[in-house]
Design an enzyme around this catalytic site. Structure first.
Site, PDB file in Angstrom:
ATOM      1  N   THR A   1      37.018   5.206 -24.680  1.00 25.90           N
ATOM      2  CA  THR A   1      38.354   5.403 -25.257  1.00 25.90           C
ATOM      3  C   THR A   1      38.811   6.856 -25.248  1.00 25.90           C
ATOM      4  O   THR A   1      37.991   7.786 -25.341  1.00 25.90           O
ATOM      5  CB  THR A   1      38.357   4.901 -26.728  1.00 25.90           C
ATOM      6  OG1 THR A   1      39.485   5.444 -27.414  1.00 25.90           O
ATOM      7  CG2 THR A   1      37.111   5.346 -27.493  1.00 25.90           C
TER       8      THR A   1
ATOM      9  N   GLU B   1      40.016   8.195 -27.673  1.00 25.50           N
ATOM     10  CA  GLU B   1      39.644   8.762 -28.980  1.00 25.50           C
ATOM     11  C   GLU B   1      38.468   9.734 -28.843  1.00 25.50           C
ATOM     12  O   GLU B   1      38.238  10.556 -29.735  1.00 25.50           O
ATOM     13  CB  GLU B   1      39.284   7.649 -29.961  1.00 25.50           C
ATOM     14  CG  GLU B   1      40.474   6.999 -30.630  1.00 25.50           C
ATOM     15  CD  GLU B   1      41.149   7.903 -31.664  1.00 25.50           C
ATOM     16  OE1 GLU B   1      40.469   8.408 -32.551  1.00 25.50           O
ATOM     17  OE2 GLU B   1      42.377   8.096 -31.565  1.00 25.50           O
TER      18      GLU B   1
ATOM     19  N   TYR C   1      35.040   6.091 -35.750  1.00 24.15           N
ATOM     20  CA  TYR C   1      35.202   5.248 -34.552  1.00 24.15           C
ATOM     21  C   TYR C   1      34.920   6.072 -33.291  1.00 24.15           C
ATOM     22  O   TYR C   1      34.139   5.675 -32.427  1.00 24.15           O
ATOM     23  CB  TYR C   1      36.629   4.676 -34.524  1.00 24.15           C
ATOM     24  CG  TYR C   1      37.016   4.019 -33.218  1.00 24.15           C
ATOM     25  CD1 TYR C   1      36.615   2.727 -32.921  1.00 24.15           C
ATOM     26  CD2 TYR C   1      37.801   4.705 -32.280  1.00 24.15           C
ATOM     27  CE1 TYR C   1      36.981   2.113 -31.717  1.00 24.15           C
ATOM     28  CE2 TYR C   1      38.172   4.111 -31.084  1.00 24.15           C
ATOM     29  CZ  TYR C   1      37.756   2.812 -30.806  1.00 24.15           C
ATOM     30  OH  TYR C   1      38.116   2.224 -29.612  1.00 24.15           O
TER      31      TYR C   1
ATOM     32  N   LYS D   1      31.869   5.610 -30.651  1.00 20.39           N
ATOM     33  CA  LYS D   1      32.169   5.333 -29.242  1.00 20.39           C
ATOM     34  C   LYS D   1      31.572   6.386 -28.310  1.00 20.39           C
ATOM     35  O   LYS D   1      31.327   6.130 -27.142  1.00 20.39           O
ATOM     36  CB  LYS D   1      33.681   5.231 -29.030  1.00 20.39           C
ATOM     37  CG  LYS D   1      34.277   3.892 -29.463  1.00 20.39           C
ATOM     38  CD  LYS D   1      34.060   2.811 -28.400  1.00 20.39           C
ATOM     39  CE  LYS D   1      34.792   1.529 -28.728  1.00 20.39           C
ATOM     40  NZ  LYS D   1      34.607   0.486 -27.702  1.00 20.39           N
TER      41      LYS D   1
HETATM   42  P1  NAP Z   1      40.580  -5.861 -30.447  1.00 20.44           P
HETATM   43  O1  NAP Z   1      41.831  -6.619 -30.173  1.00 20.44           O
HETATM   44  O2  NAP Z   1      40.337  -5.305 -31.800  1.00 20.44           O
HETATM   45  O3  NAP Z   1      39.351  -6.825 -30.060  1.00 20.44           O
HETATM   46  C1  NAP Z   1      38.028  -6.508 -30.422  1.00 20.44           C
HETATM   47  C2  NAP Z   1      37.154  -7.690 -30.064  1.00 20.44           C
HETATM   48  O4  NAP Z   1      35.793  -7.396 -30.438  1.00 20.44           O
HETATM   49  C3  NAP Z   1      37.513  -8.991 -30.799  1.00 20.44           C
HETATM   50  O5  NAP Z   1      37.304 -10.076 -29.934  1.00 20.44           O
HETATM   51  C4  NAP Z   1      36.494  -9.025 -31.928  1.00 20.44           C
HETATM   52  O6  NAP Z   1      36.226 -10.319 -32.400  1.00 20.44           O
HETATM   53  C5  NAP Z   1      35.288  -8.488 -31.180  1.00 20.44           C
HETATM   54  N1  NAP Z   1      34.208  -8.026 -32.050  1.00 20.44           N
HETATM   55  C6  NAP Z   1      34.282  -7.192 -33.118  1.00 20.44           C
HETATM   56  N2  NAP Z   1      33.070  -6.992 -33.643  1.00 20.44           N
HETATM   57  C7  NAP Z   1      32.205  -7.723 -32.899  1.00 20.44           C
HETATM   58  C8  NAP Z   1      30.810  -7.928 -32.945  1.00 20.44           C
HETATM   59  N3  NAP Z   1      30.051  -7.351 -33.877  1.00 20.44           N
HETATM   60  N4  NAP Z   1      30.228  -8.735 -32.016  1.00 20.44           N
HETATM   61  C9  NAP Z   1      30.997  -9.363 -31.076  1.00 20.44           C
HETATM   62  N5  NAP Z   1      32.324  -9.201 -30.989  1.00 20.44           N
HETATM   63  C10 NAP Z   1      32.920  -8.388 -31.888  1.00 20.44           C
HETATM   64  O7  NAP Z   1      40.430  -4.652 -29.429  1.00 20.44           O
HETATM   65  P2  NAP Z   1      41.161  -4.399 -28.004  1.00 20.44           P
HETATM   66  O8  NAP Z   1      42.395  -3.631 -28.244  1.00 20.44           O
HETATM   67  O9  NAP Z   1      41.186  -5.661 -27.247  1.00 20.44           O
HETATM   68  O10 NAP Z   1      40.120  -3.387 -27.335  1.00 20.44           O
HETATM   69  C11 NAP Z   1      39.028  -3.855 -26.549  1.00 20.44           C
HETATM   70  C12 NAP Z   1      37.987  -2.752 -26.452  1.00 20.44           C
HETATM   71  O11 NAP Z   1      38.544  -1.602 -25.851  1.00 20.44           O
HETATM   72  C13 NAP Z   1      37.425  -2.272 -27.790  1.00 20.44           C
HETATM   73  O12 NAP Z   1      36.085  -1.920 -27.567  1.00 20.44           O
HETATM   74  C14 NAP Z   1      38.242  -1.030 -28.110  1.00 20.44           C
HETATM   75  O13 NAP Z   1      37.514  -0.174 -28.943  1.00 20.44           O
HETATM   76  C15 NAP Z   1      38.437  -0.476 -26.717  1.00 20.44           C
HETATM   77  N6  NAP Z   1      39.645   0.326 -26.508  1.00 20.44           N
HETATM   78  C16 NAP Z   1      40.866  -0.189 -26.825  1.00 20.44           C
HETATM   79  C17 NAP Z   1      42.009   0.557 -26.555  1.00 20.44           C
HETATM   80  C18 NAP Z   1      43.383   0.040 -26.887  1.00 20.44           C
HETATM   81  O14 NAP Z   1      44.319   0.842 -26.917  1.00 20.44           O
HETATM   82  N7  NAP Z   1      43.554  -1.258 -27.091  1.00 20.44           N
HETATM   83  C19 NAP Z   1      41.885   1.823 -25.952  1.00 20.44           C
HETATM   84  C20 NAP Z   1      40.620   2.287 -25.617  1.00 20.44           C
HETATM   85  C21 NAP Z   1      39.502   1.518 -25.872  1.00 20.44           C
HETATM   86  P3  NAP Z   1      37.146 -10.993 -33.572  1.00 20.44           P
HETATM   87  O15 NAP Z   1      38.348 -11.535 -32.875  1.00 20.44           O
HETATM   88  O16 NAP Z   1      36.241 -12.033 -34.116  1.00 20.44           O
HETATM   89  O17 NAP Z   1      37.472  -9.893 -34.549  1.00 20.44           O
HETATM   90  N1  GDD Z   2      47.802   1.870 -37.436  1.00 22.38           N
HETATM   91  C1  GDD Z   2      48.806   2.659 -37.862  1.00 22.38           C
HETATM   92  N2  GDD Z   2      49.608   2.242 -38.882  1.00 22.38           N
HETATM   93  N3  GDD Z   2      48.983   3.861 -37.262  1.00 22.38           N
HETATM   94  C2  GDD Z   2      50.025   4.630 -37.685  1.00 22.38           C
HETATM   95  C3  GDD Z   2      50.891   4.238 -38.703  1.00 22.38           C
HETATM   96  C4  GDD Z   2      50.674   2.978 -39.348  1.00 22.38           C
HETATM   97  O1  GDD Z   2      51.381   2.581 -40.251  1.00 22.38           O
HETATM   98  N4  GDD Z   2      51.829   5.206 -38.869  1.00 22.38           N
HETATM   99  C5  GDD Z   2      51.568   6.167 -37.992  1.00 22.38           C
HETATM  100  N5  GDD Z   2      50.466   5.832 -37.266  1.00 22.38           N
HETATM  101  C6  GDD Z   2      49.834   6.672 -36.235  1.00 22.38           C
HETATM  102  C7  GDD Z   2      48.331   6.851 -36.412  1.00 22.38           C
HETATM  103  O2  GDD Z   2      48.053   7.843 -37.409  1.00 22.38           O
HETATM  104  C8  GDD Z   2      47.935   7.276 -34.998  1.00 22.38           C
HETATM  105  O3  GDD Z   2      48.136   8.661 -34.825  1.00 22.38           O
HETATM  106  C9  GDD Z   2      48.935   6.525 -34.110  1.00 22.38           C
HETATM  107  O4  GDD Z   2      49.975   6.061 -34.980  1.00 22.38           O
HETATM  108  C10 GDD Z   2      48.327   5.337 -33.375  1.00 22.38           C
HETATM  109  O5  GDD Z   2      47.611   4.549 -34.303  1.00 22.38           O
HETATM  110  P1  GDD Z   2      47.017   3.107 -33.906  1.00 22.38           P
HETATM  111  O6  GDD Z   2      48.077   2.265 -33.320  1.00 22.38           O
HETATM  112  O7  GDD Z   2      46.272   2.599 -35.080  1.00 22.38           O
HETATM  113  O8  GDD Z   2      46.023   3.446 -32.688  1.00 22.38           O
HETATM  114  P2  GDD Z   2      44.953   4.606 -32.499  1.00 22.38           P
HETATM  115  O9  GDD Z   2      45.521   5.577 -31.510  1.00 22.38           O
HETATM  116  O10 GDD Z   2      44.460   5.143 -33.774  1.00 22.38           O
HETATM  117  O11 GDD Z   2      43.739   3.801 -31.829  1.00 22.38           O
HETATM  118  C11 GDD Z   2      43.968   2.876 -30.775  1.00 22.38           C
HETATM  119  O12 GDD Z   2      43.881   3.529 -29.536  1.00 22.38           O
HETATM  120  C12 GDD Z   2      42.592   4.064 -29.223  1.00 22.38           C
HETATM  121  C13 GDD Z   2      42.690   4.736 -27.852  1.00 22.38           C
HETATM  122  O13 GDD Z   2      43.259   6.013 -27.979  1.00 22.38           O
HETATM  123  C14 GDD Z   2      42.932   1.757 -30.924  1.00 22.38           C
HETATM  124  O14 GDD Z   2      43.247   0.721 -30.033  1.00 22.38           O
HETATM  125  C15 GDD Z   2      41.539   2.247 -30.582  1.00 22.38           C
HETATM  126  O15 GDD Z   2      40.630   1.142 -30.546  1.00 22.38           O
HETATM  127  C16 GDD Z   2      41.581   2.921 -29.209  1.00 22.38           C
HETATM  128  O16 GDD Z   2      40.298   3.396 -28.847  1.00 22.38           O
END
Ligand code: NAP
Ligand code: GDD
Length: 359
Positions: free
Chosen positions: A136, A138, A160, A164
């Site tokens: 990520t 992050e 987190y 990671k």
């Molecule tokens: P998400 O919607 O939160 O999905 C996370 C998945 O992991 C869900 O299926 C959840 O199951 C499962 N999970 C959680 N804890 C587990 C455990 N202990 N054992 C097995 N499964 C478990 O996340 P996403 O946005 O699809 O992201 C997918 C991956 O990419 C994550 O690793 C995240 O950290 C990473 N990532 C995401 C982003 C982004 O912007 N979306 C960016 C960079 C990296 P449940 O449905 O049961 O909760």
């Molecule tokens: N969630 C949330 N809720 N975020 C807020 C809010 C709120 O009400 N208001 C402002 N934010 C700001 C957060 O402080 C952060 O700076 C930004 O919006 C994005 O927050 P999120 O959407 O929660 O995502 P994230 O950037 O912290 O994390 C996501 O992206 C990562 C990759 O850069 C997640 O998907 C992580 O799993 C992923 O790794």
């Protein structure tokens, strides 16, 4: 027929990736957690025979109970499935929540990754199974360089991010130690109509839809100045697959190369439902006003601030574009916001129709 195993298949990315791989003709296995309530909503297009249609033959889709923190479960599943490709997407993925549950986040996001890699090694699958690790942006946290690329040093800013970073390095270490095809996709934020409802983009798109339909009065947010490089999740799962098809095991940054503030996301989302937002005040006193009516639609609640914030993220996708032929700008920021708001407008309308049926 290639066989893939996806951990985190019920999540945003897992569900899109499963659809993508089924369409490519894979046999797809997914790990689901036991839950007291229904947790397969995002898989309905696959599980529903009619919606799946001819392309998404769900005969090739198999679900298994499991948890990446359960070592024996991971080893048993791996020994039974023996996948050609393993996508480790399972994670406690909410940055804010990781401050409340740092130990649990470490168990799942750090140790969980080790469990997967160890299972491959112990079972002698190092030459067979390619491993994709969901790393990520992050990891860059307090960014040391703009834009961030594969060589930019890491400086995580949350439990987190720190968990990671273990996942990142242990994946690289297994690649170097055991000659495994184990790689990191360093993905920047990617969103969709399937995004969890407490991530900021989805929180905004849902609120815009509800406010437009008179179902919500106001949206409270945290840091409006935060800058993110937001892409579309459907485009990003294609890249996960491309990374595993590359001839060499290498890590890749996946991003659009454009960043926007949370405030801009709010403006665009409300624009799509016909509301123009005007900003007044500063800091915690900032308000988003409906220009036409003078109503306060957005305010700032410090409870959404984080103990340490990642102020900005901007990725450089040159390597992915050049070596994988991936198009980082397939879906524009404007298009992404439109897709999300349109989907939530329909969702809210449908909820209302269902409610009326039972009134
Ligand atoms: P998400 O919607 O939160 O999905 C996370 C998945 O992991 C869900 O299926 C959840 O199951 C499962 N999970 C959680 N804890 C587990 C455990 N202990 N054992 C097995 N499964 C478990 O996340 P996403 O946005 O699809 O992201 C997918 C991956 O990419 C994550 O690793 C995240 O950290 C990473 N990532 C995401 C982003 C982004 O912007 N979306 C960016 C960079 C990296 P449940 O449905 O049961 O909760
Ligand atoms: N969630 C949330 N809720 N975020 C807020 C809010 C709120 O009400 N208001 C402002 N934010 C700001 C957060 O402080 C952060 O700076 C930004 O919006 C994005 O927050 P999120 O959407 O929660 O995502 P994230 O950037 O912290 O994390 C996501 O992206 C990562 C990759 O850069 C997640 O998907 C992580 O799993 C992923 O790794």
């Amino acid at each position: 027929m290639k066989r893939a195993l996806i951990t985190g298949v019920t999540g945003q990315d897992g569900s899109y990736l499963a659809e993508f791989l089924l369409e490519k003709g894979y046999e797809v296995h997914g790990v689901i957690r036991r839950s007291s309530s229904y947790n397969q909503e995002r898989l309905e297009d696959i599980l529903d025979d009619e919606a799946a249609g001819a392309l998404l033959s769900n005969q090739n889709f198999h679900l298994h109970y499991g948890d990446v923190t359960d070592t024996s479960n991971v080893i048993r599943l791996m020994s039974e499935i023996r996948p050609d490709e393993l996508y480790n997407l399972a994670a406690q993925s909410h940055v804010r929540v990781s401050f409340d549950m740092p130990g649990y986040t470490l168990d799942v996001d750090g140790k969980g990754t080790l469990n997967i890699l160890e299972a491959v090694r112990i079972l002698g699958l190092t030459d067979k199974t390619k491993v994709y690790q969901a790393s990520t942006s992050e990891l860059y946290g307090k960014v040391q360089e703009v834009p961030q690329k594969e060589t930019t040093p890491f400086y995580p800013r949350s439990p987190y991010g720190v968990a990671k970073i273990y996942g990142f390095w242990i994946t690289k270490n297994y690649r170097e130690s055991y000659n495994m095809f184990a790689v990191n996709g360093i993905l920047f934020n990617h969103e969709s109509e399937r995004r969890g409802e407490t991530f900021v983009t989805r929180k905004i798109s849902l609120a815009a839809a509800r406010i437009a339909q008179g179902k919500q009065k106001k949206l409270s947010l945290g840091n409006l100045d935060s800058l993110r490089d937001w892409g579309y999740a459907k485009d990003y799962v294609e890249c996960m697959w491309l990374i595993l098809q590359h001839d060499k095991p290498e890590d890749f940054v996946i991003a659009t190369g454009e960043m926007h503030t949370v405030r801009e996301f709010v403006e665009l989302a409300f624009n799509h439902v016909g509301i123009e937002i005007e900003w007044t005040g500063k800091g915690v006193d900032e308000r988003g006003i409906n220009k036409a009516t003078g109503d306060v639609l957005v305010d700032v609640d410090p409870k959404f601030f984080r103990p340490t914030e990642v102020d900005q993220l901007l990725g450089d996708p040159t390597k992915a574009r050049t070596l994988l032929g991936w198009n980082p700008t397939k879906t524009s920021f404007e298009e992404l916001v439109r897709i999300m708001v349109q989907a939530d407008m329909k969702k809210v309308e449908k909820e209302e129709r269902v409610k009326k049926m039972f009134d």
